[in-house]
Structures are given as C-alpha cells and as structure tokens.
Design a protein around this motif. Structure first.
Motif, PDB file in Angstrom:
ATOM      1  N   GLY A 162       0.815  -1.211   0.000  1.00 13.29           N
ATOM      2  CA  GLY A 162       0.000   0.000   0.000  1.00 13.29           C
ATOM      3  C   GLY A 162       0.844   1.255   0.000  1.00 13.29           C
ATOM      4  N   ALA A 163       1.963   1.247   0.751  1.00 15.35           N
ATOM      5  CA  ALA A 163       2.853   2.404   0.776  1.00 15.35           C
ATOM      6  C   ALA A 163       3.509   2.616  -0.585  1.00 15.35           C
ATOM      7  CB  ALA A 163       3.918   2.222   1.856  1.00 15.35           C
ATOM      8  N   ALA A 164       3.845   1.511  -1.266  1.00 13.73           N
ATOM      9  CA  ALA A 164       4.428   1.627  -2.611  1.00 13.73           C
ATOM     10  C   ALA A 164       3.424   2.216  -3.594  1.00 13.73           C
ATOM     11  CB  ALA A 164       4.907   0.260  -3.094  1.00 13.73           C
ATOM     12  N   LEU A 165       2.164   1.803  -3.487  1.00 12.71           N
ATOM     13  CA  LEU A 165       1.120   2.365  -4.346  1.00 12.71           C
ATOM     14  C   LEU A 165       0.948   3.863  -4.088  1.00 12.71           C
ATOM     15  CD1 LEU A 165      -1.762  -0.293  -4.380  1.00 12.71           C
ATOM     16  CD2 LEU A 165      -0.295   0.396  -6.282  1.00 12.71           C
ATOM     17  N   LEU A 166       0.981   4.246  -2.811  1.00  9.37           N
ATOM     18  CA  LEU A 166       0.839   5.665  -2.475  1.00  9.37           C
ATOM     19  C   LEU A 166       1.995   6.465  -3.051  1.00  9.37           C
ATOM     20  CD1 LEU A 166      -0.734   7.833  -0.871  1.00  9.37           C
ATOM     21  CD2 LEU A 166       0.780   7.338   1.057  1.00  9.37           C
ATOM     22  N   LEU A 167       3.213   5.944  -2.931  1.00  9.48           N
ATOM     23  CA  LEU A 167       4.382   6.621  -3.490  1.00  9.48           C
ATOM     24  C   LEU A 167       4.247   6.774  -4.997  1.00  9.48           C
ATOM     25  CD1 LEU A 167       7.243   7.786  -3.248  1.00  9.48           C
ATOM     26  CD2 LEU A 167       8.115   5.433  -3.332  1.00  9.48           C
ATOM     27  N   LEU A 168       3.802   5.718  -5.666  1.00 12.18           N
ATOM     28  CA  LEU A 168       3.613   5.774  -7.118  1.00 12.18           C
ATOM     29  C   LEU A 168       2.594   6.831  -7.499  1.00 12.18           C
ATOM     30  CD1 LEU A 168       3.962   4.646 -10.019  1.00 12.18           C
ATOM     31  CD2 LEU A 168       2.182   2.974  -9.449  1.00 12.18           C
ATOM     32  N   ARG A 169       1.479   6.887  -6.789  1.00 16.89           N
ATOM     33  CA  ARG A 169       0.421   7.845  -7.116  1.00 16.89           C
ATOM     34  C   ARG A 169       0.869   9.283  -6.873  1.00 16.89           C
ATOM     35  NH1 ARG A 169      -2.454   5.456 -10.798  1.00 16.89           N
ATOM     36  NH2 ARG A 169      -3.761   3.738 -10.072  1.00 16.89           N
ATOM     37  N   PHE A 170       1.648   9.513  -5.820  1.00 18.91           N
ATOM     38  CA  PHE A 170       2.153  10.864  -5.562  1.00 18.91           C
ATOM     39  C   PHE A 170       3.140  11.287  -6.649  1.00 18.91           C
ATOM     40  CE2 PHE A 170       1.013  10.830  -0.850  1.00 18.91           C
ATOM     41  CZ  PHE A 170       0.085  11.826  -0.995  1.00 18.91           C
ATOM     42  N   VAL A 171       3.979  10.352  -7.094  1.00 23.52           N
ATOM     43  CA  VAL A 171       4.922  10.660  -8.167  1.00 23.52           C
ATOM     44  C   VAL A 171       4.154  11.002  -9.441  1.00 23.52           C
ATOM     45  CG1 VAL A 171       6.694   9.683  -9.683  1.00 23.52           C
ATOM     46  CG2 VAL A 171       6.817   9.301  -7.216  1.00 23.52           C
ATOM     47  N   GLN A 172       3.122  10.214  -9.760  1.00 31.87           N
ATOM     48  CA  GLN A 172       2.315  10.488 -10.952  1.00 31.87           C
ATOM     49  C   GLN A 172       1.633  11.849 -10.850  1.00 31.87           C
ATOM     50  OE1 GLN A 172      -0.252   7.017 -10.981  1.00 31.87           O
ATOM     51  NE2 GLN A 172       0.997   5.999 -12.538  1.00 31.87           N
ATOM     52  N   ALA A 173       1.080  12.165  -9.672  1.00 31.64           N
ATOM     53  CA  ALA A 173       0.404  13.452  -9.489  1.00 31.64           C
ATOM     54  C   ALA A 173       1.389  14.607  -9.605  1.00 31.64           C
ATOM     55  CB  ALA A 173      -0.288  13.478  -8.126  1.00 31.64           C
ATOM     56  N   LEU A 174       2.585  14.440  -9.056  1.00 34.20           N
ATOM     57  CA  LEU A 174       3.602  15.486  -9.146  1.00 34.20           C
ATOM     58  C   LEU A 174       4.002  15.734 -10.597  1.00 34.20           C
ATOM     59  CD1 LEU A 174       5.624  17.446  -7.911  1.00 34.20           C
ATOM     60  CD2 LEU A 174       7.177  15.509  -7.540  1.00 34.20           C
ATOM     61  N   ILE A 175       4.157  14.672 -11.358  1.00 32.49           N
ATOM     62  CA  ILE A 175       4.504  14.818 -12.778  1.00 32.49           C
ATOM     63  C   ILE A 175       3.407  15.580 -13.519  1.00 32.49           C
ATOM     64  CG2 ILE A 175       4.854  13.559 -14.933  1.00 32.49           C
ATOM     65  CD1 ILE A 175       6.234  11.371 -13.311  1.00 32.49           C
ATOM     66  N   LYS A 176       2.160  15.280 -13.217  1.00 34.68           N
ATOM     67  CA  LYS A 176       1.056  15.977 -13.868  1.00 34.68           C
ATOM     68  C   LYS A 176       1.051  17.459 -13.520  1.00 34.68           C
ATOM     69  CE  LYS A 176      -2.122  12.026 -14.205  1.00 34.68           C
ATOM     70  NZ  LYS A 176      -3.426  11.470 -13.745  1.00 34.68           N
ATOM     71  N   VAL A 177       1.356  17.787 -12.269  1.00 37.75           N
ATOM     72  CA  VAL A 177       1.402  19.193 -11.857  1.00 37.75           C
ATOM     73  C   VAL A 177       2.536  19.913 -12.579  1.00 37.75           C
ATOM     74  CG1 VAL A 177       1.844  20.747  -9.919  1.00 37.75           C
ATOM     75  CG2 VAL A 177       0.318  18.789  -9.618  1.00 37.75           C
ATOM     76  N   VAL A 178       3.705  19.281 -12.647  1.00 33.07           N
ATOM     77  CA  VAL A 178       4.850  19.890 -13.324  1.00 33.07           C
ATOM     78  C   VAL A 178       4.557  20.111 -14.801  1.00 33.07           C
ATOM     79  CG1 VAL A 178       7.253  19.513 -14.019  1.00 33.07           C
ATOM     80  CG2 VAL A 178       6.523  18.964 -11.687  1.00 33.07           C
ATOM     81  N   GLN A 179       3.861  19.159 -15.426  1.00 35.35           N
ATOM     82  CA  GLN A 179       3.536  19.259 -16.846  1.00 35.35           C
ATOM     83  C   GLN A 179       2.341  20.167 -17.114  1.00 35.35           C
ATOM     84  OE1 GLN A 179       2.994  15.147 -17.946  1.00 35.35           O
ATOM     85  NE2 GLN A 179       5.190  14.819 -18.315  1.00 35.35           N
ATOM     86  N   GLY A 180       1.668  20.628 -16.061  1.00 36.16           N
ATOM     87  CA  GLY A 180       0.532  21.508 -16.226  1.00 36.16           C
ATOM     88  C   GLY A 180      -0.772  20.799 -16.522  1.00 36.16           C
ATOM     89  N   ARG A 181      -0.809  19.492 -16.408  1.00 32.42           N
ATOM     90  CA  ARG A 181      -2.036  18.726 -16.666  1.00 32.42           C
ATOM     91  C   ARG A 181      -2.938  18.665 -15.450  1.00 32.42           C
ATOM     92  NH1 ARG A 181      -1.075  13.098 -18.255  1.00 32.42           N
ATOM     93  NH2 ARG A 181       0.898  13.164 -17.125  1.00 32.42           N
ATOM     94  N   GLN A 182      -2.439  19.125 -14.313  1.00 30.81           N
ATOM     95  CA  GLN A 182      -3.202  19.105 -13.073  1.00 30.81           C
ATOM     96  C   GLN A 182      -2.809  20.338 -12.278  1.00 30.81           C
ATOM     97  OE1 GLN A 182      -3.626  15.185 -11.246  1.00 30.81           O
ATOM     98  NE2 GLN A 182      -3.314  16.100  -9.248  1.00 30.81           N
ATOM     99  N   LYS A 183      -3.785  21.151 -11.860  1.00 35.46           N
ATOM    100  CA  LYS A 183      -3.484  22.414 -11.199  1.00 35.46           C
ATOM    101  C   LYS A 183      -3.085  22.244  -9.743  1.00 35.46           C
ATOM    102  CE  LYS A 183      -6.362  25.346 -14.146  1.00 35.46           C
ATOM    103  NZ  LYS A 183      -7.459  26.331 -14.187  1.00 35.46           N
ATOM    104  N   SER A 184      -3.682  21.277  -9.079  1.00 35.08           N
ATOM    105  CA  SER A 184      -3.369  21.035  -7.678  1.00 35.08           C
ATOM    106  C   SER A 184      -3.103  19.555  -7.477  1.00 35.08           C
ATOM    107  CB  SER A 184      -4.509  21.505  -6.766  1.00 35.08           C
ATOM    108  OG  SER A 184      -5.699  20.809  -7.075  1.00 35.08           O
ATOM    109  N   LEU A 185      -2.589  19.223  -6.314  1.00 32.25           N
ATOM    110  CA  LEU A 185      -2.158  17.852  -6.090  1.00 32.25           C
ATOM    111  C   LEU A 185      -3.314  16.924  -5.732  1.00 32.25           C
ATOM    112  CD1 LEU A 185       0.505  16.269  -6.122  1.00 32.25           C
ATOM    113  CD2 LEU A 185       0.606  16.587  -3.644  1.00 32.25           C
ATOM    114  N   ILE A 186      -3.944  17.168  -4.594  1.00 31.68           N
ATOM    115  CA  ILE A 186      -4.969  16.235  -4.132  1.00 31.68           C
ATOM    116  C   ILE A 186      -6.211  16.954  -3.617  1.00 31.68           C
ATOM    117  CG2 ILE A 186      -3.367  14.390  -3.540  1.00 31.68           C
ATOM    118  CD1 ILE A 186      -3.429  15.378  -0.659  1.00 31.68           C
TER     119      ILE A 186
END
Length: 226
Positions: free
Chosen positions: A183-207
C-alpha cells in the motif's frame, strides 16, 4: 472519473484495475463476513471466531488501497484558502512544492512499512534512519501467527519455506501484513504520478477535493432536473 480513465494507459491502467477490484472485493468480503457473524450470533448463539480479526485486517487493507486510489482521482480533501490568493505562477510552484513533500513523505512511509514487515517475512530491513542506505540483518519473525484466523490447507506449502517445515496453526502474520509495504508503494507511485502531472501543467493542484462545492453542485443539478 472518466477523464482520469482516458489519461491512463499501460501499467497505470493495470494498477487502477487492481485498486478498484481490490476495493470492491474487500468491501464485499467485509459485508459478507459481518452479515454471517450477525446471523450466527443472534440466530444460533454462535459465530465465526476469526471473523472480527479478518474484518479488521480487511478494513486496514481497504484504507491502504483507498489512500492511493484517492490520490489518483484527487479525492483527498485539501484546504486551499491561502493558495487561492496567489496567481497561477506562484500557485503552481506551491503545488509542486507540496508534491515534492508528499513524495518524500510517501518514501519515508514505504521505508517504515518495509522495515516493519520484513522481519515477519524473514527478510532484511533497510539500514539508515530516514532513507535506505542498504540492508541489515533483522530477527527472523516468520513464525509469528495471527490470533484467530486459521491457515487454509492450500497455503501449507509455505511452511518448509518460511517456518523450517513446522506447521502453522494460524495464518502467518507476514501475509496480512504484506499490505503495508504494498500500500505504501502504491501511495508513493500515485504521488509521483500526481507530481509529474502538476509539473507538466495537466493538473493544477495535487490532491485537493472541494467536497462542499461538489455537494452544492449536486444539489443544483438535482433542482435543475425538477
């Protein structure tokens, strides 16, 4: 949620299927076990001895699956009253900063989860206080069992591997506890994916999820249909 599904491809979609299927199965199993226990207790004055412990483990699994899935669908609640005072540029910088902090937090959580679970699986914990610097020997606790849940016969093939050939009377702890690092690995993966989206401008906020605003919009939609 359809917009999220359209963005997913390959491995990400497989992980989403695992999360969604697991959450549905866990909810179903919790409901079935609880219902059976209620019927047995009030109808036949008996019950499943292992039922409460099983439901407890399932609830913990549900939380661990749910926290990563909620990051994926941006369903976690967030307070952005101060952040909204800034323009788009600074707001994006703050979102990236929040993403980095969340990734670091998830990494620490994963290390702690692995170090806690590893001895129960007969594996080595990581060295280093905060970040893993390698592996170090930890006391083998693979013989530890849960309190009430019996081990099914089809799992007895693990006894020569994990318990030096000795029989388990109850389910070994490393099996239900394995959800901690997973579960912790899944959470880490999802945070990394969300961060990439924010950096790329595909997502304005994290969560951030505006629960109150969503509820108001739902009420307006219902009133409009009338």
């Amino acid at each position: 949620m359809a917009s999220h599904e359209r963005e997913e491809t390959g491995l990400s979609r497989i992980i989403s299927e695992i999360e969604e299927t697991a959450i549905a199965l866990i909810l179903g199993l919790m409901t079935i076990i609880t219902f059976i226990n209620v019927v047995l207790r009030y109808g036949f004055n008996t019950g499943l001895i292992w039922g409460l412990e099983m439901v407890t483990f399932l609830f913990a699994w549900l939380v661990l699956f749910g926290m990563s899935y909620a990051v994926k669908v941006t369903a976690h609640l967030g307070v952005d009253a101060v952040i909204n005072l800034f323009s788009d540029g600074p707001r994006r910088v703050l979102a990236v900063l929040a993403g980095v902090i969340c990734v670091i937090y998830a990494g620490l959580l994963f290390k702690g989860a692995w170090d806690y679970w590893a001895p129960f699986a007969g594996l080595d914990a990581t060295s280093g206080r905060f970040f893993p610097t390698g592996f170090e020997n930890s006391r083998d606790q693979a013989w530890y069992e849960v309190i009430d849940i019996p081990i099914p016969d089809w799992l007895r093939f693990i006894e020569p591997i994990m318990n030096e050939g000795e029989a388990y009377e109850k389910l070994p702890r490393f099996l239900p506890y394995a959800m901690l690092p997973f579960g912790a690995a899944l959470l880490l993966l999802r945070f990394v994916q969300a961060l990439i989206k924010v950096v790329q401008g595909r997502q304005k906020s994290l969560i951030v999820s505006h629960e109150a605003e969503d509820a108001i919009d739902d009420v307006k939609h219902m009133n409009a249909e009338r």
